[in-house]
Design an enzyme around this catalytic site. Structure first.
Site: not given
Ligand code: PGA
Length: 228
Positions: A7-9, A86, A88, A151, A157, A187, A208-209
């Site tokens: 997930n590049w966001k 998600h 976010e 999640e 994050g 994470s 994600g990150g």
């Molecule tokens: P993260 O994000 O790996 O940076 O914690 C995961 C996500 O939000 O899908």
């Protein structure tokens, strides 16, 4: 099949996307389904040896919905997946009711949905996660078109994760109640991916990150059980 989702966001640009795709060329570890979720405009800049998905979609097929993106358009761009609900997006006002409408529309368009749920810090895992899923997963969902992403919001994050025992227990609870393949997010990094991926009811990882560094992401995939 173990699924590993990047997930590049809201990260990356055209050059980044092209280089990323190139780095994944000839990379096809057996037993892994790799899914890349770039921002919408980069969907056309990244094609290759992996599945493509979007980070959201709208529920209507077409029409006067400025800025929205139809699941049919995603399908026509080569997407197989769409991520929905998600945290976010939920934080920005997305409700479970709208996630359900979007998921239903996505299934109709032939997309697979990855439906996210999870508790915030201090909230009860079961109460919150199950309430979100009860109200987000549509009747059109089945084992072939739906994946649940558990999640914990407080783990996204932050570098923090639940303990291995907690992840195991929570995935078991989700799989027992809903019966869909369930992937873990929050994470995930090289240091913990192998251990988490070994757990019985963990059917994949949502990264994600740590997915933004393609070489690191490849290592994560290679380290996953049962991926060789
Ligand atoms: P993260 O994000 O790996 O940076 O914690 C995961 C996500 O939000 O899908």
């Amino acid at each position: 099949m173990f699924i590993v989702v990047a997930n590049w966001k809201m990260n990356g640009d055209v050059a980044f996307a092209r280089a990323y795709a190139q780095a994944l060329e000839n990379f096809s570890p057996s037993g892994a389904e790799i899914v890349i979720l770039p921002p919408y405009p980069l969907l056309t800049a990244i094609q290759g040896n992996f599945k493509l998905g979007a980070q959201n979609c709208y529920w209507a097929e077409k029409g006067a919905y400025t800025s929205q993106v139809s699941p049919y358009l995603l399908k026509s761009l080569g997407c197989d997946y769409v991520l929905l609900g998600h945290s976010e997006r939920r934080e920005a006002g997305e409700t479970s009711a709208s996630v359900m409408k979007k998921a239903e529309a996505a299934h109709k368009a032939g997309l697979k949905t990855i439906i996210c749920a999870g508790e915030k810090a201090g909230e009860d895992f079961k109460k919150i996660t199950f309430a979100q899923l009860d109200n987000s997963v549509p009747a059109s969902a089945d084992k072939t078109n739906t994946i649940i992403a558990y999640e914990p919001v407080w783990a996204i994050g932050t570098g923090e994760t639940p303990t291995i025992a907690q992840i195991e227990e929570r995935h078991e609870a989700v799989v027992e109640k809903y019966g869909f393949p369930t992937i873990y997010g929050g994470s995930v990094k090289l240091e913990n991916a192998a251990e988490i991926s070994k757990l019985k009811n963990v059917n994949g990882l949502l990264v994600g990150g740590a997915s933004l560094d393609v070489e690191g992401f490849k290592k994560i995939i290679q380290n996953c059980h049962p991926v060789e």
